[in-house]
Write a protein that holds these residues in place. Structure first.
Motif, PDB file in Angstrom:
ATOM      1  N   ASN A   4       7.402  -1.761   0.389  1.00 30.91           N
ATOM      2  CA  ASN A   4       6.562  -2.914   0.803  1.00 30.91           C
ATOM      3  C   ASN A   4       5.228  -3.046   0.416  1.00 30.91           C
ATOM      4  O   ASN A   4       4.020  -2.838   0.062  1.00 30.91           O
ATOM      5  CB  ASN A   4       5.580  -1.770   1.763  1.00 30.91           C
ATOM      6  CG  ASN A   4       6.022  -1.283   2.723  1.00 30.91           C
ATOM      7  OD1 ASN A   4       6.844  -1.858   3.489  1.00 30.91           O
ATOM      8  ND2 ASN A   4       5.735  -0.482   4.150  1.00 30.91           N
ATOM      9  N   ASN A  55       9.275   5.249   3.290  1.00 28.41           N
ATOM     10  CA  ASN A  55       8.712   4.800   4.773  1.00 28.41           C
ATOM     11  C   ASN A  55       8.014   3.546   4.592  1.00 28.41           C
ATOM     12  O   ASN A  55       6.858   3.138   4.360  1.00 28.41           O
ATOM     13  CB  ASN A  55       7.640   6.112   4.923  1.00 28.41           C
ATOM     14  CG  ASN A  55       8.333   6.833   5.354  1.00 28.41           C
ATOM     15  OD1 ASN A  55       9.238   7.338   6.406  1.00 28.41           O
ATOM     16  ND2 ASN A  55       7.477   7.896   5.013  1.00 28.41           N
ATOM     17  N   GLY A  56       9.611   2.521   4.442  1.00 30.66           N
ATOM     18  CA  GLY A  56       8.847   0.953   3.864  1.00 30.66           C
ATOM     19  C   GLY A  56      10.310   0.169   3.573  1.00 30.66           C
ATOM     20  O   GLY A  56      11.360   0.751   3.191  1.00 30.66           O
ATOM     21  N   ASN A  57      10.277  -0.896   3.423  1.00 32.65           N
ATOM     22  CA  ASN A  57      11.256  -1.914   2.510  1.00 32.65           C
ATOM     23  C   ASN A  57      11.355  -1.495   1.808  1.00 32.65           C
ATOM     24  O   ASN A  57      10.074  -2.080   0.794  1.00 32.65           O
ATOM     25  CB  ASN A  57      10.607  -3.139   3.241  1.00 32.65           C
ATOM     26  CG  ASN A  57      10.970  -3.115   4.885  1.00 32.65           C
ATOM     27  OD1 ASN A  57      12.165  -2.899   5.557  1.00 32.65           O
ATOM     28  ND2 ASN A  57      10.803  -4.352   5.251  1.00 32.65           N
ATOM     29  N   TYR A  89      13.418   0.572   8.304  1.00 36.57           N
ATOM     30  CA  TYR A  89      13.504  -0.051   7.272  1.00 36.57           C
ATOM     31  C   TYR A  89      14.737  -0.882   6.344  1.00 36.57           C
ATOM     32  O   TYR A  89      15.826  -0.410   6.226  1.00 36.57           O
ATOM     33  CB  TYR A  89      12.532   0.431   5.724  1.00 36.57           C
ATOM     34  CG  TYR A  89      10.877   1.058   6.420  1.00 36.57           C
ATOM     35  CD1 TYR A  89      10.076  -0.291   6.931  1.00 36.57           C
ATOM     36  CD2 TYR A  89      11.219   2.204   7.059  1.00 36.57           C
ATOM     37  CE1 TYR A  89       8.608   0.632   7.106  1.00 36.57           C
ATOM     38  CE2 TYR A  89       9.401   2.676   7.661  1.00 36.57           C
ATOM     39  CZ  TYR A  89       9.227   1.728   7.637  1.00 36.57           C
ATOM     40  OH  TYR A  89       7.776   1.772   8.684  1.00 36.57           O
TER      41      TYR A  89
END
Length: 344
Positions: free
Chosen positions: A117, A104-106, A160
């Motif tokens: 993140n 859940n993020g880059n 993402y």
């Protein structure tokens, strides 16, 4: 270390939903029955997020894959040691290995470390990917497989992006590239010469020569641990354990959902199956988590109707599928028989 040969899991092409790993099912049952320690809640979140990513990937394959393709999910192979492949897709011209990541993020990977993140996460995903790539290439060489061998890391979260070093960019697929990639697989099959193994022959060869057992089997709860869990049968709609069992129905006091009693009993047996995945099923043990919902003779009747005896000479013990009801009997449907609703 002895590695025991094991049957690999081939996805049923008629089913859109993947079977959850037993460990994930066990964590979900523990969460439902109040037996999940705080440190295990993050483990549940990690397993659930990973499985959701795999299901998203399989949604693409379910829509686009050709009927003769063979899809293997969560396959453990013994190639100079154990290695896991999230998905293996076998066409007439090649074997495709897919590693699925669902953060859940880059994601940024550099210097053998990764951050999501800007937060460092453990492990070395590209080191693991390279290890899987090298070992599976060696496997295909040992099989004398003449088709193409391809490896892709799929960053499946559509919101993402992943940033990798230049040498890994060709191995990276994002969510919005999957359709094009599968269409490319279809084109390659139409234009290239078939491999010396059909998809079914390739599956048989992988299974007989390289498949092995998972090195991290789920736990088996002890009788003492089972006593600490919530007893009874939860409502299939709202999850409440405040339910009443009548002759034909399980009725939820909280949301008034009605469920056929037989189906509710199978769900209870499914809960017990994943909590004690390697033990035979016995009615005397199952009723210990049933609370007052079911009697032993009724559970015995359900076991006789739907489960296979473990041994002919040992009555009362049935083979444990180590799966919840939704995965063991997804095809079953039940009619709700007429009976008076005591809540009305």
């Amino acid at each position: 270390m002895n590695i025991i040969p094991s049957k690999i899991y081939q996805v049923d092409s008629n089913r859109r939903v993947l079977n959850k790993p037993t460990e994930l099912q066990q964590l979900e049952v523990l969460e439902k029955r109040g037996g999940l320690a705080s440190e295990a809640k993050r483990k549940l979140w990690i397993h659930r997020t990973g499985f959701q990513g795999e299901q998203t990937f399989y949604d693409f394959m379910f829509r686009m894959a050709k009927s003769h393709w063979r899809i293997l999910h969560r396959t453990w192979l013994n190639i100079k040691g154990r290695v896991e492949c999230d998905f293996i897709v076998i066409t007439r011209v090649g074997i495709y290995f897919f590693e699925i990541k669902n953060y859940n993020g880059n994601l940024v990977y550099e210097y053998n470390q990764q951050t999501v993140n800007y937060r460092t996460i453990s492990g070395d995903i590209m080191g693991q990917f390279k290890n899987m790539q090298e070992r599976t290439i060696d496997m295909c060489r040992q099989m004398n497989y003449s088709g193409g061998v391809f490896h892709q890391l799929v960053y499946i979260n559509p919101y993402y992006q992943a940033t990798l070093p230049h040498e890994w960019l060709k191995s990276l697929l994002h969510y919005n590239q999957l359709t094009d990639y599968i269409e490319q697989m279809i084109r390659e099959e139409a234009t290239l010469l078939p491999a010396n193994f059909s998809p079914d022959e390739a599956v048989d060869s992988i299974e007989s020569l390289f498949a092995c057992t998972e090195p991290y089997p789920p736990n088996v709860l002890s009788p003492e641990e089972l006593k600490q869990l919530k007893h009874g049968i939860a409502c299939s709609h709202c999850g409440s354990f405040h339910t009443i069992c009548t002759r034909y129905k399980l009725i939820c006091v909280h949301c008034r959902q009605n469920e056929p009693k037989e189906r509710a009993a199978l769900r209870l047996i499914g809960d017990y199956s994943v909590l004690t995945p390697f033990n035979p099923l016995q009615a005397a043990d199952i009723v210990k988590i049933a609370g007052e919902s079911f009697r032993r003779d009724y559970i015995n009747k359900i076991l006789r109707r739907y489960y296979q005896l473990a041994k002919v000479e040992k009555t009362g013990q049935y083979i444990n599928p180590s799966q919840n009801f939704e995965h063991t009997y997804p095809h079953l449907s039940f009619k709700l028989k007429n009976s008076r609703n005591p809540l009305q």
